[in-house]
Design an enzyme around this catalytic site. Structure first.
Site, PDB file in Angstrom:
ATOM      1  N   ASP A 238      38.526  31.381  35.402  1.00  0.00           N
ATOM      2  CA  ASP A 238      37.373  31.342  34.494  1.00  0.00           C
ATOM      3  C   ASP A 238      37.164  29.893  34.039  1.00  0.00           C
ATOM      4  O   ASP A 238      37.547  28.980  34.759  1.00  0.00           O
ATOM      5  CB  ASP A 238      37.612  32.322  33.329  1.00  0.00           C
ATOM      6  CG  ASP A 238      36.311  32.882  32.774  1.00  0.00           C
ATOM      7  OD1 ASP A 238      35.444  32.075  32.401  1.00  0.00           O
ATOM      8  OD2 ASP A 238      36.147  34.120  32.717  1.00  0.00           O
ATOM      9  N   HIS A 261      35.435  28.084  36.504  1.00  0.00           N
ATOM     10  CA  HIS A 261      34.017  28.118  36.174  1.00  0.00           C
ATOM     11  C   HIS A 261      33.531  26.824  35.539  1.00  0.00           C
ATOM     12  O   HIS A 261      32.411  26.745  35.074  1.00  0.00           O
ATOM     13  CB  HIS A 261      33.710  29.322  35.274  1.00  0.00           C
ATOM     14  CG  HIS A 261      33.918  30.643  35.976  1.00  0.00           C
ATOM     15  ND1 HIS A 261      33.655  31.846  35.371  1.00  0.00           N
ATOM     16  CD2 HIS A 261      34.366  30.931  37.219  1.00  0.00           C
ATOM     17  CE1 HIS A 261      33.935  32.831  36.231  1.00  0.00           C
ATOM     18  NE2 HIS A 261      34.380  32.297  37.355  1.00  0.00           N
TER      19      HIS A 261
END
Ligand SMILES: *[C@@H]1O[C@H](CO)[C@@H](O)[C@H](O)[C@H]1NC(C)=O
Ligand SMILES: *[C@@H]1O[C@H](CO)[C@@H](O)[C@H](O)[C@H]1NC(C)=O
Ligand SMILES: *[C@@H]1O[C@H](CO)[C@@H](O)[C@H](O)[C@H]1NC(C)=O
Ligand SMILES: *[C@@H]1O[C@H](CO)[C@@H](O)[C@H](O)[C@H]1NC(C)=O
Ligand SMILES: *[C@@H]1O[C@H](CO)[C@@H](O)[C@H](O)[C@H]1NC(C)=O
Ligand SMILES: *[C@@H]1O[C@H](CO)[C@@H](O)[C@H](O)[C@H]1NC(C)=O
Ligand SMILES: *[C@@H]1O[C@H](CO)[C@@H](O)[C@H](O)[C@H]1NC(C)=O
Ligand SMILES: *[C@@H]1O[C@H](CO)[C@@H](O)[C@H](O)[C@H]1NC(C)=O
Length: 410
Positions: A238, A261
């Site tokens: 993430d 991310h």
């Protein structure tokens, strides 16, 4: 008052990582007292978990908990040593306030969390350090959250009432502290949550989890002042670093990120009691094969209405990053919001400078601001990004960036 004491004792040679590490290793092996590098000599008391029943291949939950109690109560600076070996450990709470003028946890071993989620007893963090001043975490050790079992059970993308699994680390209400060296591996949830801290530096820290491991954000920072993340390598499933509400004076420098991310300010605006974000510098970072590069994200259709200002992103290298430069004020994952009413978050004084490398999409710059409160004073300077050899394009909505040098026009 306190910081003066610890500086004069020279216990924290903050920027001299290697010296401090070497010292720690020497003392864990040889001595009870340490001649400090400064002009002032102070004793440092060592608490080896071996003296508290901590054995290789054993469970050190109780040993570390008891060593912490004594180290925290020490009247001289203290150091807890976890020597090189493999260990198992359940949830630990390392809580202050401490009498010790400074307290260091030096880990050379590999410490494993239970892989079974039930054994984490619903704790939000596996290793929680709270209400401590002048804390140092150091060493070449590894904290292995053994996340794969929890990742398979994670249904938080579609179940709003899911039970969030345990994060590897929580640094909560700690000041003047230094996190260096150690690795956070395969956390069940976020790797590190920094909440309500003042003056914390991460340097030479490492984070690793596979691409696709759910919610394994690297370092999340919230409600804090003066946090620096430097010289750190983050690969995870993430966000690499995410900067939540209530932060000021946050610096992220020489961080390499990927997979993951990307580096993100937000998400913001989901809740109505959020505090402003002021003063963020992200510089000299490299992102490789990440979903986003540098991003600001805010929720639409929600009550949150804070000011977000003075955010500067500079000297960033992108390698095959899908959305390298992005402001997204319509951030609404899993359709958990109503996009019809615009975000109320006011974004101003943002710059993107010297951003170069390759984009994974043609639209390398995307500035989607709020129809209700358009972005103010956004600067693009020297954005040199290509997609398949051609310069990227820019898409803007409710934003009129000032181009002060070489950048795609909206
Ligand atoms: C940390 O600093 C804040 C702000 O100065 C202070 O209120 C808090 O008591 C300090 N906490 C500790 C554990 O020293
Ligand atoms: C963190 O780093 C900043 C400069 O990068 C320095 O001024 C500060 O003293 C450091 N703090 C700690 C606790 O090491
Ligand atoms: C910002 O935080 C750093 C610690 O990371 C500190 O050294 C510096 O003095 C702070 N600057 C301001 C303006 O508060
Ligand atoms: C940048 O960070 C890496 C670790 O990711 C480190 O090896 C390197 O020495 C750092 N560069 C500087 C100038 O500190
Ligand atoms: C800037 O980043 C590059 C690549 O990550 C690294 O080699 C270099 O040491 C960094 N410089 C500083 C001053 O951190
Ligand atoms: C570029 O990144 C995507 C994921 O975002 C990945 O699937 C692809 O393999 C990467 N390409 C290269 C050349 O690494
Ligand atoms: C934005 O920058 C301008 C000019 O530097 C300054 O006057 C203004 O106060 C800043 N806005 C915010 C919200 O900090
Ligand atoms: C942009 O990057 C390319 C390839 O990295 C380089 O050849 C070119 O000189 C750069 N242009 C500018 C204006 O910096």
């Amino acid at each position: 008052m306190y910081s003066k004491t610890y500086q004069s004792r020279g216990v924290h040679p903050r920027e001299k990582v290697t010296t401090d590490e070497k010292m720690s290793i020497i003392i864990t092996r040889w001595a009870f007292f340490l001649l400090l590098a400064s002009s002032v000599t102070a004793q440092r008391k060592i608490f080896n978990i071996g003296s508290y029943g901590g054995r290789p291949n054993g469970d050190i939950t109780q040993a570390l908990t008891n060593a912490w109690k004594d180290a925290c109560a020490s009247i001289v600076p203290s150091l807890i040593a976890v020597p090189k070996a493999n260990y198992n450990m359940g949830v630990v709470l390392l809580k202050g306030p401490c009498k010790a003028p400074s307290i260091e946890l030096h880990v050379e071993g590999v410490i494993r969390a239970p892989s079974n989620v039930a054994q984490m007893k619903g704790a939000s963090q596996w290793v929680q350090v709270a209400y401590v001043n002048a804390f140092t975490l150091s060493g070449n050790g590894v904290f292995d959250g053994q996340g794969p079992v929890a990742w398979k059970q994670n249904d938080c993308t579609h179940n709003k009432k899911c039970n969030w699994p345990t994060m590897n680390f929580g640094f909560n209400f700690i000041n003047n502290s230094y996190i260096m060296g150690v690795t956070s591996k395969d956390s069940k949830n976020f790797h590190v949550n920094v909440i309500s801290c003042h003056n914390i530096n991460f340097s030479g820290f490492k984070i690793s989890a596979p691409e696709g491991s759910p919610n394994t954000d690297g370092i999340h920072i919230g409600r804090s002042k003066g946090v620096t993340v430097k010289n750190t390598r983050i690969g995870t499933g993430d966000d690499c670093v995410s900067i939540g509400d209530g932060n000021s004076n946050i610096t992220v420098e020489n961080v390499s990120c990927g997979p993951g991310h990307g580096i993100s300010v937000g998400s913001l605006g989901r809740y109505n009691n959020e505090a402003p974000v002021v003063g963020v510098i992200i510089k000299n970072c490299t992102l490789t094969n990440t979903m986003n590069g540098v991003r600001i994200k805010t929720w639409p259709g929600t009550p949150g209405a804070i000011q977000v200002s003075n955010l500067h992103f500079e000297d960033i290298v992108m390698n095959n990053v899908s959305n390298p430069v992005i402001i997204d004020q319509e951030y609404c994952p899993w359709n958990q919001c109503n996009k019809k009413s615009p975000s109320k978050i006011r974004i101003s004084n943002v710059s993107f400078k010297n951003i170069r490398g390759t984009s994974g999409t043609a639209e390398g710059v995307s500035l989607i601001c709020s129809a209700g409160v358009p972005c103010q004073n956004v600067e693009l300077n020297n954005i040199n990004l290509t997609f398949k050899g051609a310069k990227v394009t820019a898409k803007c909505s409710h934003a009129r960036p000032r181009i002060t040098a070489n950048a795609p026009a909206c």
